[in-house]
Design a protein around this motif. Structure first.
Motif, mmCIF file in Angstrom:
data_model
loop_
_atom_site.group_PDB
_atom_site.id
_atom_site.type_symbol
_atom_site.label_atom_id
_atom_site.label_comp_id
_atom_site.label_asym_id
_atom_site.label_seq_id
_atom_site.Cartn_x
_atom_site.Cartn_y
_atom_site.Cartn_z
ATOM 1 N N ARG A 84 6.647 4.277 -9.418
ATOM 2 C CA ARG A 84 6.877 3.625 -8.171
ATOM 3 C C ARG A 84 7.635 4.488 -7.072
ATOM 4 O O ARG A 84 7.392 4.411 -5.749
ATOM 5 N N ASN A 85 8.513 5.435 -7.753
ATOM 6 C CA ASN A 85 9.228 6.267 -6.865
ATOM 7 C C ASN A 85 8.454 7.384 -5.808
ATOM 8 O O ASN A 85 8.982 8.093 -5.185
ATOM 9 N N LYS A 86 7.322 7.712 -6.524
ATOM 10 C CA LYS A 86 6.299 8.460 -5.924
ATOM 11 C C LYS A 86 5.461 7.825 -5.306
ATOM 12 O O LYS A 86 4.561 8.545 -4.590
ATOM 13 N N ALA A 87 5.387 6.754 -5.303
ATOM 14 C CA ALA A 87 3.991 5.851 -4.711
ATOM 15 C C ALA A 87 4.142 5.952 -2.950
ATOM 16 O O ALA A 87 3.133 6.013 -2.358
ATOM 17 N N ALA A 108 4.794 -1.907 -4.219
ATOM 18 C CA ALA A 108 5.336 -0.630 -3.868
ATOM 19 C C ALA A 108 4.375 0.093 -2.715
ATOM 20 O O ALA A 108 4.659 0.706 -1.643
ATOM 21 N N LEU A 109 3.129 0.252 -3.240
ATOM 22 C CA LEU A 109 2.072 0.747 -2.243
ATOM 23 C C LEU A 109 1.724 -0.091 -1.078
ATOM 24 O O LEU A 109 1.735 0.325 0.245
ATOM 25 N N ALA A 110 1.852 -1.574 -1.396
ATOM 26 C CA ALA A 110 1.619 -2.141 -0.296
ATOM 27 C C ALA A 110 2.688 -2.271 1.035
ATOM 28 O O ALA A 110 2.351 -2.542 2.181
ATOM 29 N N ARG A 111 3.852 -2.141 0.438
ATOM 30 C CA ARG A 111 4.940 -1.755 1.505
ATOM 31 C C ARG A 111 4.792 -0.650 2.344
ATOM 32 O O ARG A 111 4.902 -0.823 3.672
ATOM 33 N N VAL A 112 4.050 0.450 2.170
ATOM 34 C CA VAL A 112 3.609 1.555 3.092
ATOM 35 C C VAL A 112 2.636 1.138 3.809
ATOM 36 O O VAL A 112 2.568 1.311 5.083
#
Length: 246
Positions: A84-87, A108-112
């Motif tokens: 998640r910290n690299k997502a 985590a990806l969706a937030r970006v």
């Protein structure tokens, strides 16, 4: 030794022959060149021959290579187990993520995707198990949990669900496993018609994957040659002890 052009043409010929044997249009099947561990110059050689899609399985290698090759119109794919910290770094590159196997990573990806206004394209990775049918613990969601995960991913504003991805089990014929994957993909598409793609098949089993309906083949060795991998690793993936695509 064969040239990059010869290797690329040989793979394209295999794909076309497999598609015709399965009664499919070869244009339905796309090639993803797995460039992990290979230098940017090797990617540049294939790109000059018309290959546009490339896959990496480590976030640091992906970001470095993407920066070095920023002058080329490449389409990057992340095929490894993603922390998640690299997502965020992977998502901000616009890479397609093939290895979503849990809701926490999806979010985590969706937030970006929400922050950038560009939904992150994702595949759900399915664990096809081992030769006795047990879960392989190499990454991937339990097939029984995939429909619910698909529902959750499709509901995220910052994600675009592309389909399913899997690696054939070690020590077993790939055909039956790819058949199970295709049936699961059909079930997911019934609820999410946008999930049209199936990411399956590597250098050794691309024919079986095409016969099962794969639309995206992750090929490394047949394009680049044999990688100098550490003991216990396969041609396609190396993080978190998982067998991954290449």
């Amino acid at each position: 030794m064969t040239s990059p052009a010869d290797r690329l043409q040989a793979v394209r010929d295999r794909i076309a022959a497999a598609a015709r044997a399965a009664g499919r249009d070869p244009a339905e099947v796309r090639l993803l060149a797995v460039s992990k561990t290979w230098p940017a110059d090797a990617v540049r050689e294939l790109a000059a021959l018309g290959q546009a899609d490339f896959g990496e399985n480590r976030a640091q290698e992906l970001t470095g290579k993407a920066a070095e090759l920023a002058d080329l119109p490449l389409r990057w794919h992340f095929i490894g187990q993603l922390q998640r910290n690299k997502a965020a770094a992977v998502a901000r590159l616009g890479a397609v993520v093939h290895s979503v196997d849990r809701l926490s990573l999806a979010r985590a990806l969706a937030r970006v995707g929400v922050e950038t206004g560009r939904p992150v394209e994702v595949f759900l990775q399915v664990d096809l198990g081992g030769p006795e049918g047990e879960l392989a613990a190499r990454g991937g969601a339990d097939p029984a949990e995939v429909p619910a995960l698909a529902d959750a991913v499709a509901a995220e504003e910052g994600l675009a669900l592309r389909g399913l991805m899997a690696v054939a089990p070690r020590g077993a014929a790939p055909g039956p496993a790819f058949g199970r994957l295709a049936a699961l993909a059909q079930r997911v598409r019934a609820d999410h018609p946008e999930a049209l793609d199936l990411s399956a098949g590597m250098s050794a089993d691309l024919e079986e994957a095409v016969a099962a309906g794969s639309t995206l083949l992750r090929v490394g060795t047949a394009l680049f040659g044999t990688r100098p991998l550490a003991s216990g690793q396969d041609e396609s993936h190396q993080s978190h002890g998982s067998q991954q695509p290449g």
